[in-house]
Structure formats: structure tokens, C-alpha cells
Design a protein around this motif. Structure first.
Motif, short mmCIF file in Angstrom:
data_model
loop_
_atom_site.label_atom_id
_atom_site.label_comp_id
_atom_site.label_asym_id
_atom_site.label_seq_id
_atom_site.Cartn_x
_atom_site.Cartn_y
_atom_site.Cartn_z
N ILE A 14 51.24 -76.69 37.38
CA ILE A 14 50.42 -76.59 36.00
C ILE A 14 50.49 -75.13 35.44
N GLU A 15 50.56 -74.02 36.12
CA GLU A 15 50.65 -72.76 35.68
C GLU A 15 52.25 -72.55 34.89
N LEU A 16 53.01 -73.10 35.57
CA LEU A 16 54.37 -72.87 35.02
C LEU A 16 54.48 -73.86 33.81
N GLU A 17 53.94 -74.76 33.56
CA GLU A 17 53.87 -75.50 32.20
C GLU A 17 53.07 -74.67 31.35
N LYS A 18 51.99 -73.98 31.74
CA LYS A 18 51.30 -73.18 30.56
C LYS A 18 52.30 -71.94 30.25
N TYR A 19 53.00 -71.57 31.19
CA TYR A 19 53.89 -70.35 30.94
C TYR A 19 55.22 -70.92 29.99
N TYR A 20 55.83 -72.25 30.04
CA TYR A 20 56.59 -72.46 29.33
C TYR A 20 56.14 -72.54 27.73
N LEU A 21 54.96 -73.10 27.53
CA LEU A 21 54.39 -73.06 26.16
C LEU A 21 53.92 -71.73 25.79
N ASP A 22 53.76 -70.80 26.40
CA ASP A 22 53.45 -69.37 25.77
C ASP A 22 53.85 -68.33 27.19
N TYR A 27 54.08 -62.04 33.62
CA TYR A 27 53.93 -62.86 34.90
C TYR A 27 52.84 -63.97 34.39
N PHE A 28 52.91 -64.95 35.25
CA PHE A 28 51.94 -65.87 35.32
C PHE A 28 50.88 -66.16 36.61
N ALA A 29 49.81 -66.70 36.66
CA ALA A 29 49.20 -66.81 37.84
C ALA A 29 49.81 -67.52 38.94
N GLY A 30 49.79 -67.18 40.16
CA GLY A 30 50.38 -67.82 41.27
C GLY A 30 51.94 -68.00 41.17
N GLN A 31 52.66 -67.33 40.32
CA GLN A 31 54.03 -67.44 40.43
C GLN A 31 54.73 -66.96 41.56
N GLY A 32 54.20 -65.99 42.57
CA GLY A 32 55.05 -65.60 43.82
C GLY A 32 55.20 -66.48 44.75
N ILE A 33 54.31 -67.79 44.64
CA ILE A 33 54.24 -68.75 45.63
C ILE A 33 55.62 -69.52 45.77
N VAL A 34 56.43 -69.63 44.68
CA VAL A 34 57.77 -70.30 44.55
C VAL A 34 58.68 -69.52 45.35
N ASP A 35 58.71 -68.23 45.82
CA ASP A 35 59.66 -67.58 46.61
C ASP A 35 59.00 -67.42 48.00
N LYS A 36 58.03 -68.15 48.55
CA LYS A 36 57.66 -68.13 49.84
C LYS A 36 57.40 -69.59 50.41
N LEU A 37 58.51 -70.41 49.99
CA LEU A 37 58.26 -71.70 50.53
C LEU A 37 59.42 -72.32 51.58
N LEU A 67 67.96 -71.43 26.86
CA LEU A 67 68.35 -70.02 26.45
C LEU A 67 68.86 -70.07 25.07
N LYS A 68 68.66 -71.01 24.16
CA LYS A 68 69.12 -71.01 22.73
C LYS A 68 67.87 -70.58 22.03
N ASN A 69 66.66 -70.37 22.71
CA ASN A 69 65.46 -70.15 22.08
C ASN A 69 65.01 -68.71 22.58
N LYS A 70 65.08 -67.57 21.99
CA LYS A 70 64.97 -66.24 22.41
C LYS A 70 63.26 -66.18 22.86
N GLU A 71 62.45 -66.98 22.15
CA GLU A 71 61.21 -66.93 22.66
C GLU A 71 60.85 -67.31 23.95
N LYS A 72 61.88 -67.95 24.49
CA LYS A 72 61.73 -68.26 26.00
C LYS A 72 62.44 -67.77 26.93
N ASP A 73 62.85 -66.45 26.63
CA ASP A 73 63.54 -65.71 27.62
C ASP A 73 63.11 -65.39 28.72
N LYS A 74 61.67 -64.93 28.82
CA LYS A 74 61.05 -64.86 30.21
C LYS A 74 60.97 -66.23 31.09
N PHE A 75 60.71 -67.05 30.19
CA PHE A 75 60.56 -68.34 31.14
C PHE A 75 62.18 -68.81 31.66
#
Length: 268
Positions: A14-22, A27-37, A67-75
């Protein structure tokens, strides 16, 4: 699977989708979980995560397109480095551009180490260098306008020639030593704030001792010895450092020497 871990993964999506939009934040909430699975949890994540629907792009071209959208660099960088998320990196888009080319276009003209990190992450995802990448890097050389761009181009050239994640990782780790050899080849300091090759070689023989033999071999092969000795004639610093190196030579890094031969085959 633990209920709370499952809930955490669901919340992450859910938070990843929010992060894609903005993705203006770092960082975004709870992102660290993806590296601990673990394996089971990673499977659940990828079975539940539909990036194609989230972004509205064919799953094969997700990274190519964002990658063609610079506004999405962090995502895009978050996806690239989050290796537990399944992501295709080896597709070529309709314009004939690879992910490697798109990363280079995005970060080549920026004075940062982000380009190196991105290419490293790309190889971590088992990227294979394409003919298009080789052509792109060769053409990019013509556009170099500064010292920092020459350094970035050299890193891209190393990546294309090595085409291997372990070798490229070592090349990045030893990039200063590689720039010594490149400086000797091009007959000018590259990535070093010295006025001439004497400063480069003095620094190298003191601080890169495990690579000293191959660096000295490059000095001889590219016929820089006479020039360096003439520059050294007044103080004799290099002569002293060279004598000390030969007397107390450490074990040489053979793995690095193999990288050097891959990149500079004339030094074989």
C-alpha cells in the motif's frame, strides 16, 4: 507465515503505491521490510504485488518506462536496489534503449556517485550488457565536456567491458588504482588533483602498494618512465619511493591484475 509479517508486507504494498504517486521524500513508511524477507515471504510479496497494474505498464518494461520520468528517480532507484522485488532489467524498449542506457542518460551529466551505485545494482539483478550499450558508450565519449564526465564515462566503459557483477564491483572498489593506469595511458591526471603524472605515480606507489607492479608495468608500457624521472630529478621523491617499494613489496593483488588485463589488454 507469521500473521504480523503478512500484514507488514500488505502494508508495504500500500505504501509503495503511495510512494509511486509521490516520491518526493527520501523514504516511505515501512520500506525496510522488503530487505528482511525470507524465501516464503518474498514469494508472497511478489504474488501480491502487481507493479504492472500499479504503474500501468507492461511488466517487461516497468523499469525502462519509469526511468524516462525524472520525477520518479527515487522510486525507480528503490525498485532497482530492492532485489526481493521481481523486476525485469534486460528488455530493450521500442526506441532501442536498454535500462543501462536510460540510467546513463539520467545520471551521466550529474556530478555524483549515483551512476556507479545504479550500475552496480543493475548487475546485482543479473543484467547482461547489450550491443546497444557498447554503441551508446562509444558515442557518449564524443560528448564529454569535463573531467567529471570523463570519469563517469570511464566507469561506464569499465562496466561494458567487464559485463560481470563481481568484476565490476571490484573495479568500483579499486577505481582509484584504475584511474592511475588510465592517467598513464592518457598522459594526464584523471580523477587526481595533481598537476602532472609525477604526483599521480608518487601517490600510487605509496597508497596502492598491492597494485604497484601492474601500475609500474603500465608506466613502462605507455612510455611515461622518462617523463616521470625528469619531473622527479630535482627532489628524487619517486626514486626513493620506488626503491622502498621494491625492498618491501607486499603480496600483489592478482585478482585486481586480472581486472586490469580485462580493461587494458595491452598490459597482458
Amino acid at each position: 507465515m507469521d500473521y504480523w509479517k503478512k500484514q507488514g508486507i500488505d502494508n508495504f504494498i500500500i505504501e509503495l503505491e503511495k510512494y509511486y504517486l509521490d516520491c518526493s521524500a527520501e523514504y516511505f513508511a515501512g520500506q525496510g521490510i522488503v530487505d528482511k524477507l525470507n524465501k516464503e515471504e518474498t514469494k508472497y510479496l511478489n504474488d501480491s504485488l502487481d507493479l504492472s497494474k500499479m504503474i500501468g505498464i507492461d511488466s517487461k518494461y516497468i523499469l525502462n518506462e519509469i526511468l524516462k520520468n525524472k520525477e520518479k528517480d527515487k522510486f525507480s532507484y528503490f525498485l532497482l536496489r530492492s532485489t526481493n522485488i521481481n523486476l525485469e532489467v534486460n528488455c530493450i524498449d521500442e526506441a532501442g534503449k536498454t535500462v543501462f542506457i536510460l540510467l546513463a542518460e539520467n545520471y551521466f551529466f550529474e556530478k555524483s556517485s549515483f551512476l556507479i551505485y545504479s550500475i552496480n545494482q543493475l548487475f546485482e539483478r543479473n543484467y547482461s550488457v547489450k550491443k546497444e550499450d557498447e554503441i551508446f558508450v562509444a558515442e557518449l565519449y564524443k560528448k564529454i565536456q569535463s573531467q567529471s564526465q570523463l570519469e563517469s564515462w570511464s566507469i561506464l566503459r569499465f562496466a561494458v567491458k567487464l559485463n560481470n557483477k563481481e568484476k565490476f564491483a571490484l573495479a568500483c572498489q579499486k577505481h582509484r588504482e584504475l584511474f592511475v593506469i588510465l592517467s598513464l595511458k592518457m598522459n594526464k591526471p584523471i580523477s587526481f588533483n595533481f598537476p602532472n603524472l609525477l604526483g599521480v605515480i608518487n601517490n600510487a606507489i605509496q597508497f596502492y602498494r598491492e597494485s604497484g607492479e601492474v601500475i609500474l608495468k603500465a608506466m613502462r608500457y605507455y612510455e611515461r618512465t622518462r617523463q616521470i624521472m625528469e619531473l622527479d630529478s630535482r627532489k628524487g621523491t619517486f626514486k626513493k619511493k620506488l626503491a622502498e617499494f621494491e625492498t618491501n613489496k607486499p603480496i600483489q593483488n592478482k585478482e585486481f591484475e586480472e581486472i586490469v588485463i580485462n580493461l587494458f589488454p595491452e598490459l597482458k
